[in-house]
Design a protein around this motif. Structure first.
Motif, PDB file in Angstrom:
ATOM      1  N   ASN A  88       0.817  -1.221   0.000  1.00 46.41           N
ATOM      2  CA  ASN A  88       0.000   0.000   0.000  1.00 46.41           C
ATOM      3  C   ASN A  88       0.843   1.261   0.000  1.00 46.41           C
ATOM      4  O   ASN A  88       0.543   2.236  -0.677  1.00 46.41           O
ATOM      5  CB  ASN A  88      -0.923   0.040   1.226  1.00 46.41           C
TER       6      ASN A  88
ATOM      7  N   ASP B   8      -2.878  -1.718  -4.532  1.00 42.72           N
ATOM      8  CA  ASP B   8      -4.050  -2.085  -3.735  1.00 42.72           C
ATOM      9  C   ASP B   8      -3.954  -3.540  -3.297  1.00 42.72           C
ATOM     10  O   ASP B   8      -3.412  -4.383  -4.022  1.00 42.72           O
ATOM     11  CB  ASP B   8      -5.329  -1.914  -4.565  1.00 42.72           C
TER      12      ASP B   8
ATOM     13  N   PHE C  19     -11.257  -4.417   0.893  1.00 40.18           N
ATOM     14  CA  PHE C  19     -10.328  -3.622   0.093  1.00 40.18           C
ATOM     15  C   PHE C  19      -9.359  -2.872   1.000  1.00 40.18           C
ATOM     16  O   PHE C  19      -9.780  -2.200   1.945  1.00 40.18           O
ATOM     17  CB  PHE C  19     -11.158  -2.635  -0.739  1.00 40.18           C
TER      18      PHE C  19
ATOM     19  N   PRO D 185      -6.808  -0.077   0.275  1.00 40.52           N
ATOM     20  CA  PRO D 185      -6.316   0.761  -0.826  1.00 40.52           C
ATOM     21  C   PRO D 185      -4.874   1.202  -0.628  1.00 40.52           C
ATOM     22  O   PRO D 185      -4.394   1.341   0.500  1.00 40.52           O
ATOM     23  CB  PRO D 185      -7.257   1.967  -0.794  1.00 40.52           C
ATOM     24  N   SER D 186      -4.214   1.442  -1.746  1.00 44.65           N
ATOM     25  CA  SER D 186      -2.880   2.047  -1.695  1.00 44.65           C
ATOM     26  C   SER D 186      -3.030   3.500  -1.256  1.00 44.65           C
ATOM     27  O   SER D 186      -4.125   4.065  -1.284  1.00 44.65           O
ATOM     28  CB  SER D 186      -2.234   2.005  -3.073  1.00 44.65           C
TER      29      SER D 186
ATOM     30  N   GLU E 133      -4.456   5.442  -4.125  1.00 38.46           N
ATOM     31  CA  GLU E 133      -5.907   5.254  -4.272  1.00 38.46           C
ATOM     32  C   GLU E 133      -6.653   6.015  -3.172  1.00 38.46           C
ATOM     33  O   GLU E 133      -7.704   6.622  -3.424  1.00 38.46           O
ATOM     34  CB  GLU E 133      -6.225   3.759  -4.210  1.00 38.46           C
TER      35      GLU E 133
ATOM     36  N   ASN F 208      -9.420   8.982  -3.759  1.00 41.29           N
ATOM     37  CA  ASN F 208     -10.752   8.872  -3.162  1.00 41.29           C
ATOM     38  C   ASN F 208     -11.067  10.092  -2.308  1.00 41.29           C
ATOM     39  O   ASN F 208     -12.155  10.676  -2.401  1.00 41.29           O
ATOM     40  CB  ASN F 208     -10.825   7.587  -2.329  1.00 41.29           C
TER      41      ASN F 208
ATOM     42  N   GLU G  32     -15.695   5.518   2.202  1.00 41.31           N
ATOM     43  CA  GLU G  32     -14.754   4.642   1.502  1.00 41.31           C
ATOM     44  C   GLU G  32     -15.152   4.520   0.037  1.00 41.31           C
ATOM     45  O   GLU G  32     -16.328   4.504  -0.302  1.00 41.31           O
ATOM     46  CB  GLU G  32     -14.737   3.258   2.147  1.00 41.31           C
TER      47      GLU G  32
ATOM     48  N   LYS H  62     -14.901   0.078  -5.275  1.00 45.23           N
ATOM     49  CA  LYS H  62     -14.097  -0.415  -6.394  1.00 45.23           C
ATOM     50  C   LYS H  62     -14.558  -1.821  -6.763  1.00 45.23           C
ATOM     51  O   LYS H  62     -14.962  -2.598  -5.895  1.00 45.23           O
ATOM     52  CB  LYS H  62     -12.615  -0.484  -5.993  1.00 45.23           C
TER      53      LYS H  62
END
Lengths: 136, 638
Positions: free
Chosen positions: B225, B231, B320, B322-323, B326, B330, B414, B417
Motif C-alpha cells: 500500500n 491495492d 479492500f 487501498p494504496s 488510491e 478517493n 470509503e 471499487k
C-alpha cells in the motif's frame, strides 16, 4: 524453533518498562536488521510471483522479544503513518501499536490523548517512543 | 486374510534400522509394545486397505506436496530428507504413510514435527498414541486464528516481475488489530546483491529455492500500500476453525523446507493453491494452463464457489485495502471545489502561512484537507523516492495543525471499487474475420496467454494499461491460399499513467514497450521481421473512463521491407469506456525512417469492444496502414 520467535514476541511477559530504550538496547535500525535495513529490504522486493523475500528476521530475530521492543520496531517501521494517526487521534496503525502494548480499550483514549499533547511534528521515532512510554 | 498386509508385516519384521536400534538398546519390552500397538492399529484388513486408500487421498498427497509429472509418475516437490520418514517417501506415498504411522507409534514425539500429518492420521487411526506438543500449541495460541484470508496484491508495472500481481495468506485474529495478523508468504530466497540477469534467469529456470515465511500484516501493507502504491484485495475464505488450524499445522511442518521456485509455474500462486486445496477439496489451479498466475486463484475460488450451493460458497467476504495513491484519489474527489483549491494553494505556502490558513477554516474542512495532504505526501514520497525539503516542511505544518484540532477522523466515505474477480479472465482465444485491400479476406486464430489489454473488462488493474504476454495470431488468406504467422508478440506493456486529480506532480510518463515477430505485407511480398517498438509521452484522464495521450513513438525492425529499419514519429491516441458494454481505443501514428527520411508510414487504428462479460466479447477493428483494412473478432476468455 525460529517460528517461535514471533510467539515469543507476542507472549513475552515482561513489562514495557523493562525495555527503557530499545534503540540502544536492541539496536533498532542496526543490529536487529543487520545488513538488511527495512528500506533496503523493501527495495529488494521484486520477484512478485512469490519472491517477495523480505527478510524474515523481523519475526525471527532473537535480540529483543518484549512488547516494548516490538512496539518500538513497529513505530520505527511505520513512523509516518503512526504520526499521522496520532494527530488524527485514531487509526489502525495507532490501534495496532497500542494492541502490541496490551493497552485495554478503555485506556486507549487516555494514552492517545496524552500522546497528542506530548508529541510534535519534529519528533523522531525514538522520542515518540519515549512519549508513549510516559503515557503508560 | 493375514492380520498384517504383507508389506507392513515386512516393514515391522524386517526393517533392520529400527530393530537394531531397539535391540541395541536392549528394549525388548519396547519392541513388544511396538508390535502390540501396531497390531492394534492394523488388526484388520480394512485398516490396511484404509492406509492404501489414504495414501492416495488429496489431503495426504497435499501434505507430502506430491505433483503429477509431465512424463514421470507423481513425486514430491520436496527433496529434503528429513521431511520424510521413508527412504522412498519422495516417490511413494503409501510407503511414507506407513513409515509415518510407524514413527508416530514408536516415537510419538515425532508427531510434534508433523502436527498436520498427526491430525489427519488420528482421524482415521484413533488408536495412534497421543502426545502433547507444547511448542506447537504455543504457536497456535499466539497466532490465535479464527479465519483465513487470501490477499491479492494488484499488479505493479514499475517492475517486470511484479506485473502479474501477488498472493499471500493471512490468519485472522479478531482479538487484535488486523495489522498484527500473521501472514504467510511463499517466496524464493536469493542473495541481496544478485546480478539482475542472473536473478531473472534463476527465477525463471529454477535456480532458487522457495520457502514459506511469516510476517505480520503491517509489513505487507508497508510494502504494497505504502511503498509500491498497490491495492490489496482480501478474500476471506469460508473455512472452519479446524481447517484453519490444519493449515497452520502444515505450515509448521514446512518451516525451512525448500521447494524449487519457478517464476512461471511453481510460484507463490501455485504453492498457495496447493496449500488451500488440502482443506478446500477443489481445484485452484486453472485447467488447461501450463503457467500459474495469482489472479487465476481468485478466478478459480469464485468459479468453484459458483458451482457449489449458495450456502457453501468458498468466499465469505471481500475487503479492500487501498494504496496511499488510491486513498488520495478517493479523498481528493470528495473534497469540495473550495477545499481542493485550498489544498493546491497550501502547497505554495510557507509552513506558518499554511497553519494560519488552515486554522481559519471550519474544523471539518481543515481536517479533510490535512488528511488528504497526508495521502498526497505519502504518495509523493513513494513515487519520487523522497519528499523535497519544502514538502517535508509543509507536511510537518499540517501535522502540527492537526494536533491542535480536536481528534477524530474526517467524514470521508470509503471508495467503491470493483474487486478483481469481476475482471475478464486472463487467457484469450479469438477467431477473427479480416479484410485487407490487396490481400483480400483472411480468417485468423489468435491465442494470448495473458493478461489484458486497453479494452478488456478490467477491475483491480492499473487504469489505462495493457499487459500482453505471448500473443500469437495465425491467418489463412483465401486469395493466396496461404497461411501466415501474422504476429507473435512476446511482451507488450502500455501504461498511460493517466492521472486525473490535477494535483501538482501527480503525473508520470505515458509509455509503451513491445517486442516480437510480425509478418509485414507490402505490395510485392510478405516478409517476417522481428521488431521492438514503443512510445514515451504524456497523458491526461478526464475521468475514470477516458484518457488521451501524445507521445514520441519508435520502431525497430530486422527487415526494411517497408522502407527502413528504424522509424520515429509522433503518436496520439485515447481510450474511452463509454458504457460497461462499450469501449473504444483510437491511435494515429506517423513515422519516418531514419535510414531513409523520404519514406514514411502512417498508421491509424480504431478498435471497439462490445459486451461486458468475463468470458467473451466482440471486437471490431478499423485500421489504415497504407490501405484500409477491417476485422470483426469474437473473443473467449478462460
Amino acid at each position: 524453533m525460529k517460528k517461535l520467535a514471533l510467539i515469543a514476541i507476542a507472549v513475552a511477559g515482561f513489562s514495557t518498562n523493562a525495555m527503557a530504550n530499545p534503540w540502544t538496547q536492541c539496536g533498532i535500525g542496526a543490529a536487529i536488521f543487520e545488513n538488511h535495513p527495512i528500506p533496503a529490504a523493501i527495495s529488494n522486493v521484486i520477484w512478485d510471483l512469490g519472491t517477495t523475500a523480505v527478510s524474515s528476521k523481523i519475526s525471527s530475530e532473537s535480540t529483543c522479544y518484549g512488547k516494548g521492543a516490538r512496539a518500538a520496531i513497529f513505530i520505527n517501521e511505520n513512523f509516518e503513518t503512526v504520526m499521522e494517526q496520532t494527530s488524527i487521534g485514531e487509526g489502525e496503525h495507532l490501534n495496532a501499536m497500542l494492541d502490541i502494548l496490551e493497552i485495554s480499550t478503555a485506556d486507549k483514549t487516555n494514552v492517545i490523548a496524552h500522546l497528542r499533547r506530548h508529541v510534535s511534528a519534529e519528533m523522531h521515532p525514538e522520542a515518540y517512543y519515549d512519549a508513549l512510554m510516559t503515557a503508560l | 486374510m493375514p492380520i498384517f498386509p504383507l508389506n507392513l508385516l515386512d516393514r515391522v519384521i524386517i526393517l533392520p534400522f529400527d530393530l537394531q536400534q531397539i535391540i541395541t538398546m536392549g528394549c525388548k519390552r519396547l519392541f513388544q509394545l511396538y508390535l502390540l500397538i501396531f497390531t492394534a492399529l492394523f488388526s484388520s484388513a480394512s485398516h490396511a486397505d484404509l492406509a492404501k486408500q489414504l495414501a492416495q487421498s488429496r489431503t495426504w498427497s497435499g501434505l507430502l506436496h506430491f505433483e503429477a509429472g509431465l512424463l514421470s509418475s507423481p513425486r514430491s516437490a520436496i527433496s529434503t530428507d528429513h521431511f520424510f520418514f521413508s527412504a522412498q517417501g519422495q516417490t511413494d506415498r503409501e510407503a511414507e504413510l506407513l513409515a509415518t504411522l510407524e514413527a508416530f507409534t514408536l516415537d510419538p514425539q515425532q508427531q510434534c514435527r508433523f502436527p498436520a500429518r498427526s491430525r489427519y492420521l488420528h482421524q482415521h487411526f484413533p488408536h495412534l498414541p497421543t502426545v502433547i506438543c507444547q511448542e506447537f500449541d504455543d504457536f497456535l495460541t499466539a497466532i490465535n486464528a479464527q479465519s483465513l484470508s487470501l490477499l491479492y496484491a494488484s499488479g505493479y508495472l514499475g517492475n517486470p516481475a511484479s506485473m502479474y500481481g501477488h498472493v499471500f495468506i493471512k490468519f485472522n485474529n479478531t482479538q487484535q488489530e488486523t495489522l498484527l495478523d500473521n501472514t504467510y508468504n511463499y517466496g524464493a530466497r536469493f542473495p541481496a546483491d544478485e546480478n539482475p540477469f542472473v536473478y531473472i534467469g534463476k527465477g525463471i529456470f529454477g535456480g532458487y529455492q522457495g520457502y514459506f515465511a511469516n510476517q505480520e500484516f503491517h509489513h505487507q501493507t508497508l510494502i504494497y500500500n505504502q511503498t509500491e502504491l498497490r491495492d490489496l484485495w482480501e478474500y476471506k475464505l469460508a473455512l472452519s476453525q479446524d481447517q484453519v488450524e490444519f493449515l497452520l499445522a502444515h505450515l509448521w511442518e514446512l518451516e525451512n523446507i525448500p521447494m524449487t521456485y519457478y517464476f512461471f509455474k511453481q510460484n507463490c500462486a501455485y504453492q498457495l493453491a496447493h496449500l488451500l486445496e488440502i482443506v478446500l477439496d477443489v481445484e485452484l489451479l486453472a485447467p488447461g494452463k501450463i503457467w500459474v498466475m495469482p489472479y487465476d486463484i481468485i478466478m478459480m475460488l469464485e468459479r468453484n464457489g459458483q458451482q457449489r450451493e449458495a450456502q457453501s460458497t468458498l468466499i465469505a467476504g471481500v475487503y479492500f485495502h487501498p494504496s496511499r495513491q488510491e486513498a488520495l484519489y478517493n479523498k481528493y474527489a470528495q473534497l469540495s471545489l473550495i477545499e481542493q483549491r485550498y489544498l493546491v494553494d497550501s502547497l505554495r505556502q510557507t509552513p506558518s502561512e499554511l497553519q494560519h490558513s488552515l486554522l481559519s477554516l471550519p474544523e471539518s474542512s481543515a481536517k479533510r484537507i490535512i488528511d488528504t495532504l497526508y495521502d498526497y505526501f505519502a504518495y509523493l514520497d513513494s513515487s519520487n523516492d523522497q519528499l523535497t525539503p519544502e514538502h517535508t516542511a509543509i507536511r510537518k505544518a499540517a501535522l502540527s495543525t492537526r494536533l491542535q484540532l480536536p481528534p477524530g477522523k474526517s467524514d470521508f466515505t470509503e471508495g467503491v471499487k470493483k474487486p478483481p474477480h469481476q475482471a475478464q479472465d486472463t487467457s484469450l482465444l479469438q477467431i477473427r474475420q479480416h479484410y485487407q485491400g490487396d490481400l483480400g479476406s483472411s480468417t485468423s486464430l489468435r491465442f494470448r496467454a495473458n493478461y489484458y489489454d486497453l479494452l478488456s473488462v478490467n477491475s483491480a488493474r492499473i487504469p489505462f494499461s495493457e499487459l500482453s504476454t505471448f500473443d500469437l495470431t495465425a491467418s489463412y488468406y483465401s486469395k493466396s491460399g496461404k497461411m501466415h504467422l501474422d504476429e507473435l508478440t512476446l511482451l507488450r506493456i502500455t501504461n498511460l499513467n493517466a492521472a486525473n486529480s490535477g494535483l501538482p506532480e501527480d503525473s508520470a510518463y505515458a509509455w509503451k514497450a513491445a517486442t516480437g515477430y510480425q509478418t509485414l505485407h507490402s505490395e510485392h511480398a510478405s516478409n517476417g521481421t522481428f521488431y521492438a517498438e514503443g512510445f514515451i509521452g504524456k497523458s491526461t484522464a478526464f475521468d475514470l473512463n477516458m484518457a488521451v495521450y501524445a507521445a514520441l513513438s519508435g520502431r525497430i525492425t530486422t527487415t526494411n521491407v517497408l522502407g527502413g529499419y528504424l522509424a520515429l514519429g509522433p503518436e496520439v491516441g485515447g481510450v474511452m469506456q463509454l458504457s460497461p458494454q462499450y469501449a473504444l481505443s483510437i491511435s494515429a501514428q506517423h513515422q519516418r525512417y531514419l535510414n531513409d527520411w523520404q519514406v514514411d508510414r502512417t498508421v491509424i487504428q480504431f478498435e471497439q469492444r462490445f459486451f461486458n462479460h468475463k468470458k467473451f466479447d466482440l471486437r471490431a477493428l478499423l485500421k489504415y496502414d497504407r490501405q484500409v483494412n477491417y476485422s470483426m473478432a469474437l473473443s473467449f476468455y478462460y
